[in-house]
Design a protein around this motif. Structure first.
Motif, short mmCIF file in Angstrom:
data_model
loop_
_atom_site.label_atom_id
_atom_site.label_comp_id
_atom_site.label_asym_id
_atom_site.label_seq_id
_atom_site.Cartn_x
_atom_site.Cartn_y
_atom_site.Cartn_z
N UNK A 276 -9.01 -38.48 29.63
CA UNK A 276 -8.02 -38.41 28.55
C UNK A 276 -7.37 -37.03 28.46
N UNK A 277 -7.82 -36.08 29.29
CA UNK A 277 -7.23 -34.75 29.27
C UNK A 277 -6.04 -34.67 30.22
N UNK A 278 -5.22 -33.68 30.01
CA UNK A 278 -4.09 -33.44 30.91
C UNK A 278 -4.51 -32.45 31.99
N UNK A 279 -3.82 -32.52 33.12
CA UNK A 279 -4.09 -31.55 34.17
C UNK A 279 -3.81 -30.14 33.66
N UNK B 39 1.60 -39.35 29.26
CA UNK B 39 0.60 -38.91 28.28
C UNK B 39 -0.57 -39.88 28.12
N UNK B 40 -0.65 -40.89 28.99
CA UNK B 40 -1.73 -41.87 28.91
C UNK B 40 -2.94 -41.38 29.70
N UNK B 41 -4.12 -41.94 29.43
CA UNK B 41 -5.30 -41.52 30.20
C UNK B 41 -5.13 -41.83 31.67
#
Length: 393
Positions: free
Chosen positions: A10-13, A64-66
């Protein structure tokens, strides 16, 4: 690990996480292909982050999705990657590679704890230049500036190897002995309901206790269970001391207990240990005390007994600053006979690439007793008489 992957996807790179939809080309690959993995690991290792960095293989970034779980096809052995990376990187880099089954697909996880930087190659390899420090900024990789490299050295000057001390103690803070003399009770029959002997009642006499109190018909059975645990119980607490010069994050201890002589035993959290029952229920007490108490879901000691033959004790210490010590809640080990027990322990943490493994041995000695109801009552009377004698001495 499943819990961790549920969070990471669920985090962003960024400087601490990189998603790769496919496995790295490694087995039989060219230097150019293999340098892709090398560069990504270097960039995460040198990045500016507060905690452990991860490269997740088999995950497709779709912000922005997992991240979508797509899985990997090719397998790589951790030992091969360790030999490849540390044969080229200066200084020695601590990391680990694992493969797991997640949502029905195989995924890879490269875990890179925070450690002294910078890391670089002494000799060029593939697309990687020699003596160049690669760093991850946001979701991209770049070459670090000289001033940035100097800042890395300054920022990590106090960072050293992780050194931990694990100690087992009794709840009274004394060192835990290795041998315990206990009594192991077994019962040969079902105990009867409890009934208090009473004088014939006077129909014209008002007695408040007859209204406020009721016999606890389960008393003898509850008392037997209480004594069975109390007589055999070994209470253990775990102390973890951070002896290193860097904070340890997400510190965790896993404990598996083996019965070396095939004896049975039970594991209980402190809240599950039975307390001495009462022969009567008091209505006023039941009004004052809730019929149940909700236990915290954030307990620092939990027993996972999904696998009944090998339950795992999980102790979470959280973050430990240099010199700080974490203490667990009490674990109750209840042997049901004499024999040796081996505690296999693994210490994990955000800055530990490979779990630290330790073993501790306990021996339960003493005697076993098989009692019917009358024998149990006599056993209790002897215990009470012995307790009174010690009190008056």
């Amino acid at each position: 690990m499943i819990e961790l992957l549920n969070t990471l996807r669920y985090k962003s790179e960024g400087p601490d996480i990189d998603f790769k939809s496919a496995q790295y080309r490694f087995n039989g690959a060219t230097e150019l292909d293999k340098s892709e993995m090398l560069k990504d690991i270097l960039a995460i290792a040198n990045s500016w982050r507060d905690s452990t960095g991860y490269i997740l293989l088999g995950f497709k970034d779709q912000r922005p999705h997992p991240a979508e779980v797509v899985g990997i096809r090719d397998n790589i052995d951790d030992a091969q990657i360790q030999q490849f990376i540390n044969g080229k990187v200066k200084p020695k880099l601590t990391f680990r590679y694992e493969e797991h089954l997640y949502e029905g697909k195989t995924v890879g996880v490269i875990t890179i704890p925070k450690q002294k930087r910078p890391f670089y190659l002494a000799n060029a390899y593939g697309k990687i230049k020699s003596n160049v420090v690669y760093v991850r900024r946001g979701s991209s990789t770049d070459e670090a500036e000289p001033t940035e490299i100097a800042a890395m050295v300054n920022d990590d000057s106090g960072r050293g190897d992780i050194r931990l001390g694990l100690t087992l103690i009794a709840p009274n803070n004394e060192a835990l002995p290795s041998t315990f003399a206990r009594t192991y009770l077994e019962f040969t029959e079902e105990f009867p309901d409890y009934k208090k002997a009473r004088k014939p009642s006077n129909p014209f006499e008002f007695r408040a206790d007859s209204i406020m109190e009721r016999d606890n018909s389960y008393f003898w059975r509850e008392y037997a269970e209480y004594m069975k645990v109390d007589e055999a119980l070994i209470a253990v607490q775990f102390l973890l001391l951070n002896q290193s010069g860097v904070q340890l994050t997400n510190a965790k201890l896993e404990v598996v207990i083996d019965a070396l002589d095939d004896q049975r035993f039970q594991l209980l959290e402190a809240s599950e240990v039975p307390t001495m029952p009462k022969p009567q229920w008091n209505f006023a007490d039941r009004l004052a005390t809730p019929p149940y108490v909700l236990t915290s879901q954030n307990s620092s000691l939990l027993i996972d007994d999904e696998n009944e033959s090998k339950p795992v004790v999980h102790v979470r210490f959280g973050s430990l600053l240099p010199g700080e010590q974490g203490r667990s809640e009490t674990l109750a080990i209840v042997p049901q006979g004499i024999g040796r027990l081996r505690l296999r322990m693994r210490i994990l943490g955000g800055e530990i690439a490979t779990p630290i493994e330790e073993e501790h041995f306990l021996e339960a000695t003493g005697e076993s007793q098989s009692l019917d109801f009358e024998g149990f009552r006599q056993f209790v009377q002897r215990k009470l008489a012995s307790s009174k004698l010690r009190t008056t001495e």
